[in-house]
Write an enzyme that holds these catalytic residues in place. Sequence first.
Site, PDB file in Angstrom:
ATOM      1  N   SER A   1      64.707  10.310  12.538  1.00 26.81           N
ATOM      2  CA  SER A   1      65.784  10.322  11.392  1.00 26.81           C
ATOM      3  C   SER A   1      65.464  10.827  10.229  1.00 26.81           C
ATOM      4  O   SER A   1      66.265  11.622   9.324  1.00 26.81           O
ATOM      5  CB  SER A   1      66.238   8.731  11.132  1.00 26.81           C
ATOM      6  OG  SER A   1      66.447   8.339  12.436  1.00 26.81           O
TER       7      SER A   1
ATOM      8  N   MET B   1      62.195  14.616  17.401  1.00 20.46           N
ATOM      9  CA  MET B   1      63.207  14.259  16.807  1.00 20.46           C
ATOM     10  C   MET B   1      62.939  13.110  15.633  1.00 20.46           C
ATOM     11  O   MET B   1      62.128  12.102  16.326  1.00 20.46           O
ATOM     12  CB  MET B   1      64.271  13.930  17.663  1.00 20.46           C
ATOM     13  CG  MET B   1      65.006  15.181  18.200  1.00 20.46           C
ATOM     14  SD  MET B   1      66.588  14.743  19.308  1.00 20.46           S
ATOM     15  CE  MET B   1      66.706  16.323  19.855  1.00 20.46           C
TER      16      MET B   1
ATOM     17  N   ASP C   1      56.342   7.030  17.551  1.00 21.97           N
ATOM     18  CA  ASP C   1      55.676   6.321  16.689  1.00 21.97           C
ATOM     19  C   ASP C   1      54.427   5.598  17.696  1.00 21.97           C
ATOM     20  O   ASP C   1      54.651   4.293  17.957  1.00 21.97           O
ATOM     21  CB  ASP C   1      56.682   5.138  16.172  1.00 21.97           C
ATOM     22  CG  ASP C   1      57.804   5.844  15.296  1.00 21.97           C
ATOM     23  OD1 ASP C   1      57.340   6.248  14.296  1.00 21.97           O
ATOM     24  OD2 ASP C   1      58.827   5.794  15.758  1.00 21.97           O
TER      25      ASP C   1
ATOM     26  N   GLY D   1      66.516  10.884  20.751  1.00 20.26           N
ATOM     27  CA  GLY D   1      65.366  10.430  21.084  1.00 20.26           C
ATOM     28  C   GLY D   1      65.755   8.713  21.173  1.00 20.26           C
ATOM     29  O   GLY D   1      65.586   8.143  22.182  1.00 20.26           O
ATOM     30  N   HIS D   2      66.702   8.162  20.266  1.00 15.52           N
ATOM     31  CA  HIS D   2      66.886   6.855  20.439  1.00 15.52           C
ATOM     32  C   HIS D   2      68.005   6.438  21.769  1.00 15.52           C
ATOM     33  O   HIS D   2      67.775   5.509  22.195  1.00 15.52           O
ATOM     34  CB  HIS D   2      67.968   6.329  19.149  1.00 15.52           C
ATOM     35  CG  HIS D   2      67.181   6.334  17.809  1.00 15.52           C
ATOM     36  ND1 HIS D   2      67.245   7.392  16.822  1.00 15.52           N
ATOM     37  CD2 HIS D   2      66.263   5.518  17.462  1.00 15.52           C
ATOM     38  CE1 HIS D   2      66.637   7.227  15.644  1.00 15.52           C
ATOM     39  NE2 HIS D   2      65.818   5.986  16.129  1.00 15.52           N
TER      40      HIS D   2
ATOM     41  N   GLN E   1      52.394   2.786  16.341  1.00 18.51           N
ATOM     42  CA  GLN E   1      53.569   1.344  16.371  1.00 18.51           C
ATOM     43  C   GLN E   1      53.765   0.860  17.665  1.00 18.51           C
ATOM     44  O   GLN E   1      53.717  -0.434  17.746  1.00 18.51           O
ATOM     45  CB  GLN E   1      54.656   1.918  15.741  1.00 18.51           C
ATOM     46  CG  GLN E   1      56.062   0.816  16.199  1.00 18.51           C
ATOM     47  CD  GLN E   1      57.293   1.455  15.337  1.00 18.51           C
ATOM     48  OE1 GLN E   1      57.585   1.208  14.156  1.00 18.51           O
ATOM     49  NE2 GLN E   1      58.289   1.834  16.150  1.00 18.51           N
TER      50      GLN E   1
ATOM     51  N   GLU F   1      57.471   6.808  21.902  1.00 17.53           N
ATOM     52  CA  GLU F   1      56.026   7.265  21.940  1.00 17.53           C
ATOM     53  C   GLU F   1      55.775   8.029  20.695  1.00 17.53           C
ATOM     54  O   GLU F   1      54.835   8.506  20.317  1.00 17.53           O
ATOM     55  CB  GLU F   1      55.713   7.993  23.235  1.00 17.53           C
ATOM     56  CG  GLU F   1      55.380   7.097  24.329  1.00 17.53           C
ATOM     57  CD  GLU F   1      54.687   7.923  25.483  1.00 17.53           C
ATOM     58  OE1 GLU F   1      54.654   9.084  25.317  1.00 17.53           O
ATOM     59  OE2 GLU F   1      54.427   7.081  26.410  1.00 17.53           O
TER      60      GLU F   1
HETATM   61  O1  PAF Z   1      60.737   2.530  14.867  1.00 13.97           O
HETATM   62  C1  PAF Z   1      61.464   2.054  14.203  1.00 13.97           C
HETATM   63  O2  PAF Z   1      62.543   2.524  14.073  1.00 13.97           O
HETATM   64  C2  PAF Z   1      61.299   0.689  13.394  1.00 13.97           C
HETATM   65  O3  PAF Z   1      59.943   0.671  12.873  1.00 13.97           O
HETATM   66  C3  PAF Z   1      61.596  -0.676  14.487  1.00 13.97           C
HETATM   67  C4  PAF Z   1      60.433  -0.688  15.630  1.00 13.97           C
HETATM   68  C5  PAF Z   1      62.874  -0.469  14.632  1.00 13.97           C
HETATM   69  C6  PAF Z   1      61.219  -1.877  13.462  1.00 13.97           C
HETATM   70  O4  PAF Z   1      61.776  -1.951  12.406  1.00 13.97           O
END
Ligand code: PAF
Length: 292
Positions: free
Chosen positions: A191, A189, A155, A41-42, A158, A153
Amino acid sequence: MNAKSLPIVRTVADLRATVAGWRRAGETVALIPTMGYLHEGHLALVRRGRELADRAVATLFVNPTQFGPTEDLARYPRDEAGDAAKLAGAGCDLLFAPDAAEMYPPGFATSVSVGGVSQGLCGAFRPQMFGGVALVVTKLLLQALPDVAVFGEKDYQQLQVIRRFVRDLDIPVRIEGGATVREPDGLAMSSRNSYLTPVERAVAPALNRALVRAAAALGGGRDAGPVLAEARASILAAGFASVDYIDLRDAESLAPLERVAGPARLLAAAWLGKARLIDNVAVVFAPGGSES
Ligand code: PAF
């Protein structure tokens, strides 16, 4: 394999010097903030950043200000060397991995507070989280001054919080959302999936299954109350210990909805063993469509 190693900088001064060099050469820059322990995902966000800009900078910082006192800061999974190798393979140009003293030096006394979209959902269960996210992301954006920043998306709340304060504070950056990347069985996915035992891992996809089923019913025009109650019951019946929330919201303002009439999002958070899993899906308004 002979992967190119990734340059790593640990200070804001070194980050700015590298970005300034690219700027002088007329290059654009994408920023991909992360807390590390990277998964596909990252890496998809990094690749998206590379499509949107000439250079991609990932950041790795497990941000203490977004964890509550009883949360998992100390045991949050970490693997900087593994992360750097994955980022190099995904075409990342630079990793910014500051320590806590670089981000929050002695005397640090500033906060960033976002109303509206921060309230409810995860904000109700993790009251510290969005203030900490807004603070660290504001800092990262001002440190790197990218053209675009990419966030997942998965999160979803966020992402809306970040869009809100970037607009409110006139931070000159485009915020781009990246689609959630899922395991073949539908589990988003994350962590934190590494906290799951094998038995819990087999249960975990039930969260996404319940959301997909409920989203189809809501998009077909059913009232949220009974649909959300059925979804909650099915998540618990599958083996989750508790459901923090499962809620239908306007896709942008995150205002609660009773029925779908436009862009909407269905969001949930639930506990399975030591893991608090979150997930969300778009709800497509299709009256007369599937109401299963
Ligand atoms: O989604 C994350 O991994 C964290 O909340 C972020 C955006 C890197 C801020 O620490």
